[in-house]
Motif scaffolding. Structure first.
Motif, PDB file in Angstrom:
ATOM      1  N   GLY A   1       0.792  -1.218   0.000  1.00 53.26           N
ATOM      2  CA  GLY A   1       0.000   0.000   0.000  1.00 53.26           C
ATOM      3  C   GLY A   1       0.821   1.262   0.000  1.00 53.26           C
ATOM      4  O   GLY A   1       2.050   1.235  -0.067  1.00 53.26           O
ATOM      5  N   SER A   2       0.111   2.401   0.089  1.00 56.58           N
ATOM      6  CA  SER A   2       0.712   3.739   0.088  1.00 56.58           C
ATOM      7  C   SER A   2       1.711   3.900  -1.056  1.00 56.58           C
ATOM      8  O   SER A   2       2.903   4.150  -0.853  1.00 56.58           O
ATOM      9  CB  SER A   2       1.387   4.020   1.441  1.00 56.58           C
ATOM     10  OG  SER A   2       0.440   4.196   2.460  1.00 56.58           O
ATOM     11  N   GLU A   3       1.217   3.774  -2.261  1.00 50.59           N
ATOM     12  CA  GLU A   3       2.075   3.845  -3.443  1.00 50.59           C
ATOM     13  C   GLU A   3       2.488   5.288  -3.732  1.00 50.59           C
ATOM     14  O   GLU A   3       1.670   6.207  -3.664  1.00 50.59           O
ATOM     15  CB  GLU A   3       1.365   3.268  -4.664  1.00 50.59           C
ATOM     16  CG  GLU A   3       1.043   1.788  -4.553  1.00 50.59           C
ATOM     17  CD  GLU A   3       0.441   1.238  -5.829  1.00 50.59           C
ATOM     18  OE1 GLU A   3       0.464   1.959  -6.856  1.00 50.59           O
ATOM     19  OE2 GLU A   3      -0.068   0.107  -5.807  1.00 50.59           O
ATOM     20  N   LEU A   4       3.750   5.481  -4.078  1.00 57.18           N
ATOM     21  CA  LEU A   4       4.221   6.798  -4.480  1.00 57.18           C
ATOM     22  C   LEU A   4       3.482   7.257  -5.736  1.00 57.18           C
ATOM     23  O   LEU A   4       3.274   6.457  -6.658  1.00 57.18           O
ATOM     24  CB  LEU A   4       5.720   6.776  -4.763  1.00 57.18           C
ATOM     25  CG  LEU A   4       6.672   6.779  -3.568  1.00 57.18           C
ATOM     26  CD1 LEU A   4       8.113   6.661  -4.065  1.00 57.18           C
ATOM     27  CD2 LEU A   4       6.514   8.030  -2.724  1.00 57.18           C
TER      28      LEU A   4
ATOM     29  N   ASN B   1       8.588   2.208  -3.666  1.00 61.25           N
ATOM     30  CA  ASN B   1       7.371   2.594  -4.374  1.00 61.25           C
ATOM     31  C   ASN B   1       6.113   2.333  -3.548  1.00 61.25           C
ATOM     32  O   ASN B   1       5.102   3.017  -3.704  1.00 61.25           O
ATOM     33  CB  ASN B   1       7.277   1.861  -5.713  1.00 61.25           C
ATOM     34  CG  ASN B   1       8.274   2.383  -6.727  1.00 61.25           C
ATOM     35  OD1 ASN B   1       8.497   3.592  -6.809  1.00 61.25           O
ATOM     36  ND2 ASN B   1       8.897   1.494  -7.474  1.00 61.25           N
ATOM     37  N   ASP B   2       6.153   1.328  -2.680  1.00 58.96           N
ATOM     38  CA  ASP B   2       5.057   1.050  -1.769  1.00 58.96           C
ATOM     39  C   ASP B   2       5.633   0.350  -0.552  1.00 58.96           C
ATOM     40  O   ASP B   2       6.852   0.182  -0.440  1.00 58.96           O
ATOM     41  CB  ASP B   2       3.951   0.216  -2.438  1.00 58.96           C
ATOM     42  CG  ASP B   2       4.479  -1.105  -2.989  1.00 58.96           C
ATOM     43  OD1 ASP B   2       5.636  -1.472  -2.686  1.00 58.96           O
ATOM     44  OD2 ASP B   2       3.737  -1.788  -3.716  1.00 58.96           O
TER      45      ASP B   2
ATOM     46  N   THR C   1       3.483  -0.048  11.650  1.00 58.58           N
ATOM     47  CA  THR C   1       2.661   1.159  11.616  1.00 58.58           C
ATOM     48  C   THR C   1       2.732   1.795  10.241  1.00 58.58           C
ATOM     49  O   THR C   1       3.821   2.145   9.771  1.00 58.58           O
ATOM     50  CB  THR C   1       3.141   2.180  12.674  1.00 58.58           C
ATOM     51  OG1 THR C   1       3.042   1.605  13.969  1.00 58.58           O
ATOM     52  CG2 THR C   1       2.297   3.445  12.614  1.00 58.58           C
ATOM     53  N   ASN C   2       1.586   1.938   9.602  1.00 59.41           N
ATOM     54  CA  ASN C   2       1.493   2.658   8.336  1.00 59.41           C
ATOM     55  C   ASN C   2       0.617   3.892   8.538  1.00 59.41           C
ATOM     56  O   ASN C   2      -0.557   3.774   8.887  1.00 59.41           O
ATOM     57  CB  ASN C   2       0.878   1.780   7.235  1.00 59.41           C
ATOM     58  CG  ASN C   2       1.871   0.773   6.691  1.00 59.41           C
ATOM     59  OD1 ASN C   2       3.069   0.885   6.919  1.00 59.41           O
ATOM     60  ND2 ASN C   2       1.375  -0.236   5.992  1.00 59.41           N
ATOM     61  N   TYR C   3       1.209   5.052   8.297  1.00 53.72           N
ATOM     62  CA  TYR C   3       0.474   6.320   8.412  1.00 53.72           C
ATOM     63  C   TYR C   3       0.450   6.965   7.039  1.00 53.72           C
ATOM     64  O   TYR C   3       1.489   7.141   6.399  1.00 53.72           O
ATOM     65  CB  TYR C   3       1.158   7.240   9.418  1.00 53.72           C
ATOM     66  CG  TYR C   3       0.530   8.616   9.495  1.00 53.72           C
ATOM     67  CD1 TYR C   3      -0.659   8.818  10.186  1.00 53.72           C
ATOM     68  CD2 TYR C   3       1.120   9.707   8.865  1.00 53.72           C
ATOM     69  CE1 TYR C   3      -1.240  10.073  10.253  1.00 53.72           C
ATOM     70  CE2 TYR C   3       0.537  10.967   8.925  1.00 53.72           C
ATOM     71  CZ  TYR C   3      -0.643  11.147   9.625  1.00 53.72           C
ATOM     72  OH  TYR C   3      -1.213  12.389   9.680  1.00 53.72           O
ATOM     73  N   HIS C   4      -0.745   7.343   6.586  1.00 53.94           N
ATOM     74  CA  HIS C   4      -0.943   7.844   5.235  1.00 53.94           C
ATOM     75  C   HIS C   4      -1.745   9.136   5.317  1.00 53.94           C
ATOM     76  O   HIS C   4      -2.901   9.136   5.768  1.00 53.94           O
ATOM     77  CB  HIS C   4      -1.696   6.791   4.419  1.00 53.94           C
ATOM     78  CG  HIS C   4      -2.018   7.197   3.008  1.00 53.94           C
ATOM     79  ND1 HIS C   4      -1.474   6.571   1.907  1.00 53.94           N
ATOM     80  CD2 HIS C   4      -2.853   8.140   2.512  1.00 53.94           C
ATOM     81  CE1 HIS C   4      -1.945   7.120   0.810  1.00 53.94           C
ATOM     82  NE2 HIS C   4      -2.796   8.083   1.157  1.00 53.94           N
ATOM     83  N   LEU C   5      -1.148  10.254   4.902  1.00 56.96           N
ATOM     84  CA  LEU C   5      -1.863  11.532   4.850  1.00 56.96           C
ATOM     85  C   LEU C   5      -1.837  12.049   3.420  1.00 56.96           C
ATOM     86  O   LEU C   5      -0.773  12.158   2.807  1.00 56.96           O
ATOM     87  CB  LEU C   5      -1.233  12.560   5.786  1.00 56.96           C
ATOM     88  CG  LEU C   5      -1.924  13.941   5.794  1.00 56.96           C
ATOM     89  CD1 LEU C   5      -1.973  14.514   7.212  1.00 56.96           C
ATOM     90  CD2 LEU C   5      -1.205  14.932   4.878  1.00 56.96           C
TER      91      LEU C   5
ATOM     92  N   LEU D   1       5.851   6.601   7.127  1.00 64.22           N
ATOM     93  CA  LEU D   1       5.175   7.896   7.117  1.00 64.22           C
ATOM     94  C   LEU D   1       5.041   8.329   5.661  1.00 64.22           C
ATOM     95  O   LEU D   1       6.036   8.609   4.999  1.00 64.22           O
ATOM     96  CB  LEU D   1       5.973   8.922   7.915  1.00 64.22           C
ATOM     97  CG  LEU D   1       6.234   8.584   9.388  1.00 64.22           C
ATOM     98  CD1 LEU D   1       7.202   9.594   9.997  1.00 64.22           C
ATOM     99  CD2 LEU D   1       4.931   8.542  10.178  1.00 64.22           C
ATOM    100  N   PHE D   2       3.803   8.398   5.181  1.00 63.91           N
ATOM    101  CA  PHE D   2       3.535   8.702   3.774  1.00 63.91           C
ATOM    102  C   PHE D   2       2.717   9.989   3.689  1.00 63.91           C
ATOM    103  O   PHE D   2       1.704  10.148   4.382  1.00 63.91           O
ATOM    104  CB  PHE D   2       2.757   7.553   3.130  1.00 63.91           C
ATOM    105  CG  PHE D   2       2.361   7.809   1.699  1.00 63.91           C
ATOM    106  CD1 PHE D   2       3.159   7.360   0.651  1.00 63.91           C
ATOM    107  CD2 PHE D   2       1.185   8.488   1.389  1.00 63.91           C
ATOM    108  CE1 PHE D   2       2.793   7.590  -0.670  1.00 63.91           C
ATOM    109  CE2 PHE D   2       0.815   8.724   0.075  1.00 63.91           C
ATOM    110  CZ  PHE D   2       1.634   8.282  -0.948  1.00 63.91           C
TER     111      PHE D   2
END
Length: 377
Positions: free
Chosen positions: A19-22, A33-34, A207-211, A238-239
């Motif tokens: 997840g959290s792909e650039l 990239n993720d 921990t995955n944080y996505h803003l 931290l994304f």
């Protein structure tokens, strides 16, 4: 109590995902990239009764829900309904066990405490927050857990800051080293609006944080100051993806933290200047203090630009504590651990000083201090 959090069953009940792909991908061999994402499987009817609130009205506390017509289509907030990944978003949408949707009152100071435990091991919070035109408010989300209980959190927060409104948002993560945590924050800011985030990350095995969000209006502003501390074999991602749409918009991201033991942290921040964002200013900076030779830090600051007359700045650094500064402090009578702790705490002060509750601020400072002083060398 969930039976899925026992040693025997937990591994077989964790769904592996990416997840959290650039938004702008780079070479695959860099592996940025993720990120790996973990989702724990459990019965869809698991309730959560560990939430308490302060500053919310009786209506907002009724059955843990607020049924208010906000006038905002929260499904389009941030133009990023997916967030971390489709699987994470789908599980939250289908199985949320805490759901709030409300408009804050002018001058309100509201706190939501989420306490995970053996009795409440699973939190799937789905929050929708609107700051009406001209209103100013403070909202605190404090998530913590018992010391050793295996717990799981999957949170999604949508924020709409309307014209000339101001929101101070405080996010505290105090989960333990056995926790799986995914949190997505999506936002929009209208003309003259301001979103100010103070974010503290102090735990979680993964921990995955996505803003991600959009500065839509003229002179719309956002800032996030984050302090983090990871120990043992904890992993933090931290994304950030901030999109500048309006004239003279401003976006700031500041991250300061420390890694102990074999901890791992990745920081991936994108400032995206879209067509029409003339006069926009974006600034991102990330500093990591490595307290162990086995700790690992990765930083990927990205600037994307589709408009002239904008200003974008980014900087990252990672390294050990300055020896000259250590020598100076130790010559004043401090032990090495105390001196190193003081230096790291000073780096985090910019974020901690933004916490509005003095009691909460002191608790966080004490937790950071104890981890730094008692760590294994």
């Amino acid at each position: 109590m969930s039976v899925l959090h026992t040693e025997e069953t937990r591994k077989t009940n964790i769904q592996q995902d990416r997840g959290s792909e650039l938004p702008a991908r780079t070479c695959r061999w860099l592996k940025v990239n993720d990120v790996p994402t973990q989702i724990e499987e459990y019965p869809k009817t698991v309730p959560f009764e560990g939430v308490t609130t302060e500053g919310l009205t009786d209506a907002q506390r009724t059955e843990g829900k607020v049924q208010e017509q906000s006038g905002v289509d929260f499904g389009n907030v941030g133009h990023d309904a997916q967030g971390i990944s489709e699987a994470v978003a789908a599980k939250n949408a289908q199985e949320a066990n805490v759901s709030y949707s409300w408009a804050v009152e002018d001058g309100a100071v509201q706190t939501l405490h989420f306490a995970l435990s053996k009795e409440n091991p699973v939190l799937q919070d789905r929050l929708q927050l609107r700051v009406p035109c001209g209103h100013c408010a403070t909202v605190v989300l404090d998530v913590k857990s018992d010391e050793d209980t295996k717990v799981s959190r999957n949170g999604m927060l949508d924020i709409a800051v309307e014209e000339d409104a101001d929101l101070q948002l405080v996010l505290i993560n105090r989960l333990n080293s056995n926790a799986i945590s995914n949190q997505r924050v999506a936002f929009t800011v209208a003309d003259g609006g301001n979103l100010r985030v103070a974010h503290v990350e102090l735990g979680g095995a993964r921990t995955n944080y996505h803003l991600s969000g959009d500065l839509l209006g003229v002179e719309a502003k956002m800032e996030e100051y984050v302090a983090y501390l990871a120990q043992e074999q904890e992993k933090i991602d931290l994304f950030y993806h901030v999109r500048f749409h309006g004239l003279y918009t401003e976006g700031v991201i500041r991250a300061d933290g420390a890694l102990l033991d074999q901890a791992y942290k990745s920081f991936r921040g994108t400032l995206d200047f879209l067509e029409g964002a003339r006069g926009a200013v974006g600034d991102e900076e990330e500093v990591t203090v490595l307290m162990s030779d086995e700790a690992h830090s990765v930083a990927v600051p990205v600037l994307l630009c589709h408009e002239d007359a904008v200003e974008g700045n980014h900087a990252t650094s990672a390294g050990r504590v300055d020896e000259e500064m250590l020598f100076y402090l130790m010559s004043r009578g401090l032990s090495r651990s105390e001196a190193e702790g003081m230096i790291v705490e000073s780096r985090m002060a910019e974020t901690l000083d933004r916490l509005p509750d003095p009691v909460l601020k002191e608790n966080i400072r004490q937790a950071i201090h104890e981890r730094l002083i008692t760590r294994k060398r």
